[in-house]
Enzyme design. Structure first.
Site, PDB file in Angstrom:
ATOM      1  CG  PHE A  45      -1.524   6.354  -0.403  1.00  0.00           C
ATOM      2  CD1 PHE A  45      -1.100   7.561   0.142  1.00  0.00           C
ATOM      3  CD2 PHE A  45      -2.833   5.976  -0.212  1.00  0.00           C
ATOM      4  CE1 PHE A  45      -1.987   8.381   0.842  1.00  0.00           C
ATOM      5  CE2 PHE A  45      -3.728   6.794   0.484  1.00  0.00           C
ATOM      6  CZ  PHE A  45      -3.301   7.993   1.011  1.00  0.00           C
ATOM      7  CG  ASP A  69      -1.881   3.704  -6.702  1.00  0.00           C
ATOM      8  OD1 ASP A  69      -2.101   4.773  -7.303  1.00  0.00           O
ATOM      9  OD2 ASP A  69      -2.215   3.515  -5.523  1.00  0.00           O
ATOM     10  CE1 TYR A  81      -7.222  12.897  -3.952  1.00  0.00           C
ATOM     11  CE2 TYR A  81      -9.118  11.636  -4.701  1.00  0.00           C
ATOM     12  CZ  TYR A  81      -8.029  11.765  -3.879  1.00  0.00           C
ATOM     13  OH  TYR A  81      -7.730  10.774  -2.978  1.00  0.00           O
ATOM     14  NE  ARG A  98       3.001  14.956  -0.491  1.00  0.00           N
ATOM     15  CZ  ARG A  98       1.915  14.236  -0.747  1.00  0.00           C
ATOM     16  NH1 ARG A  98       2.020  12.974  -1.143  1.00  0.00           N
ATOM     17  NH2 ARG A  98       0.711  14.744  -0.577  1.00  0.00           N
TER      18      ARG A  98
END
Lengths: 415, 415
Positions: A128, A200, A225, A374
């Site tokens: 990411f 991560d 989140y 996705r």
């Protein structure tokens, strides 16, 4: 490949699902099949109730006293311990706060300080991106330090790990492909070279059982989140293995990381333990929604979660390949269960348009450039029937070619 | 000193107050006189309504789509512009996000990078401590850089500003004494020496008119949960003068500060303008409460606010000195209006106990070690009658000696 299930088999799977009662704990919009909980998790009644209490009682009525009476000040460490159960961290090693990006910055600095004389950070070109951007920022403040990337400087991350490497920053589940790394194996490889590992967990925390302590991880970061359902932009978390605590230094040394924050001393003295990763005052309203979300997680059996996650993704892959394979979709996610997170990606030459058409029909996944469809599967509120219905809509869109209509090609500024 | 007003004069002041209608916009607890809005501002109906919309509609129903449809992604810059009107910053120079501490870190790094060859940071020993702790953190990552403090290395900050100084980090209003610095004069002095000025507005934003552009400030930071009433731990803000934008580099280079955050590029490229001070995903629920608070601020005349603030603090000082001076309270805040923020501090040898007794009686100020009684005056929801009544309670507590009762000496972990 076993025979594809029919609708009655799907209904039987839902009826036998040990997690099915959790769905009622969430507020899901009518007419929507939400397969984007890997980007923003759904709201729960518990999160909304905590938010109301925080806003209407603690802030509105109790005001400043709530720092004590409502436990606001200790929330970051208390919520950290509750996340700890989900990611295999014993108490006192996780603190909630700031953003994933800011926490990566702290963890990279801390790791570099623990490995003086080594000056290479290793990361993944397929990471990411914020992980890489933050690593660049760290490099900019530490002359002599450099960043090497898997996929750019070497084909595999293992090929980059040598005696110059201080720290390896690696995604547990890839945000795009959904590929899951073996944390224990790679951490051992990193340690064998004398380096440290930062994991991560943005796409694995709450998606599958994570075993930070057992894998020997040094540091980890993650967001709350996505699968944890903490609310939009909810505070992130950072983990540091207890063996490092006494030697951790990180430059975002704000007053919440001070040993005596309310003594108002002129000089900095780091707090004991994980609190030294704290910096400034945290967004309490957002954190209270997260607390409500974690109330639900306290009841979740992580092995049952993983089993359902794999069953959902197995089913989705099988149905899409059988029904939609002829329309130019190809699987990007690995078929191997051991290397799969809780999301599935398919490539399509017109992925953007197809996703817009899906969203119009109430099936919400997301698009990742240039050609990825996705879909995230969140076992607490996704049913087998959702999977069945989503594939039916996808098949219809692809078979009808409706995605070719011009309105589906109009791109919003943010996707 | 004019004759002290009597109760009918107080009531006349309230009746003539041009800001008195704002009080109804806030949710204030019954039986409380809240003089701690300089620590945590009160909730407003608008803030609670925005929070409800964000949680129950945008998160719960619209889910991931709200990043576009509800404008979540652009909120930091849009709210920044609205704060800009209150602090004298033209559009495009303020972004909301992260914490004050994190923003100080960014601003210090940016300022140091703009002044190569200079290696001294100047700050105040009487600063709110996090500023100093963060400056220490910055120094720790930049070999050769050092921190010098007014009150330690020299009696006055002006005596420290020479050709070695890159940046001066200074509080506009002191958190403890309430003393207001002359921003234009000190900024000019800093610029004359070739250095840059970072102003910490935590105790002046929303407390009085601030003129960042007119004063020539280079950078500023501030919090939104005090006078701006954004909610507990609401996101902070950072200002950078437009003339610096193209040359700003700061190491917290997360994806929200990227020129093309959703292109998912491997390398960092800073966004244009103030957005390059952004780092990671922000806490949307907390930010939406702030948006509601700022809806109210859009209607406020800052000069009227300042006039009422000074009238309230004048009145409080006069009443306390006249009625309580004999009981060992002494003014710590300057009497001069030009050097006064919107808070008043009195010293008392048993300030902790006296404040606890006040709080028990519903008068909420706060204590700052070792001996400060601190009272904040927020013109939007504090009346002249509040001041009158608060002083009556203080007088009663001091005259009766009730504060000597042992229960008032029991200290909570956090005050």
């Amino acid at each position: 490949m076993p025979a594809l299930p029919d609708l009655s088999a799907i209904e039987a799977l839902d009826a036998a699902d040990p997690l099915r009662a959790f769905r009622e704990r969430f507020v899901l919009p009518e007419g929507v099949i939400y397969l984007d909980g890997n980007s923003l998790g759904a709201a729960s009644h518990a999160a909304l109730a905590e938010l109301d209490t925080a806003a209407r009682q603690e802030w509105s009525q109790d005001l400043i006293r709530s720092w004590n009476t409502a436990g606001w000040f200790d929330m970051p460490v208390k919520l950290g311990d509750r996340i700890g159960r989900l990611v295999g961290a014993a108490e006192g090693q996780i603190v909630v706060g700031d953003t994933t990006s800011v926490n990566i910055y702290k963890a990279l600095h801390a790791a570099l300080a623990l490995r003086p004389g080594r000056n290479v950070i290793v990361a993944e070109s397929g990471s990411f991106p914020t992980d890489l951007y933050v690593a660049e920022g760290v490099v900019s403040t530490r002359p002599g330090t450099s960043l090497k990337l898997e996929g750019v400087d070497a084909p595999a991350i293992e090929d980059l790990i040598d005696e110059t490497v201080a720290v390896v920053l690696v995604n547990h589940v890839n945000f795009k492909s959904g590929t899951l790394r073996d944390m224990a194996v790679l951490t051992k490889r990193i340690h064998d070279a004398g380096a440290l590992a930062i994991w991560d967990l943005c796409h694995s925390a709450g998606a599958l059982p994570v075993e930070l302590d057992a894998a020997g991880a040094d540091f980890a970061v993650g967001c709350t989140y996505k699968y944890l359902n903490g609310g939009p932009g909810a505070p992130a978390f950072v983990y540091a293995a207890r063996r490092h605590h006494d030697n951790i230094v990180q430059p975002l040394s704000g007053w919440w990381g001070h040993a005596r924050p309310f003594a108002m001393e002129t000089g900095f003295a780091a707090a004991e333990g994980i609190r030294r990763f704290q910096c400034g005052t945290q967004p309490i309203l957002s954190m209270r929604a997260l607390k409500g979300a974690l109330d639900i997680w306290d009841e979740v059996d992580m092995q049952a979660l993983r089993e359902k996650s794999l069953a959902l993704t197995d089913l989705f892959i099988a149905l899409v390949e059988a029904r939609c394979g002829q329309y130019g979709v190809s699987l990007e996610t690995t078929c191997a269960r051991a290397s799969r997170g809780s999301q599935v990606s398919f490539a399509h030459d017109h992925a953007y348009e197809v996703m817009q058409a899906l969203i119009e029909r109430g099936v919400i996944g997301d698009f990742r450039a240039p050609s990825t469809l996705r879909f995230g599967f969140t076992p607490l509120y996704t049913s087998y029937r959702d999977v069945w219905d989503a594939v039916a809509v996808l098949e219809d869109i692809l078979a009808s070619g409706v995605w070719k209509e011009p309105r589906f090609a109009v791109r919003a500024a943010v996707t």
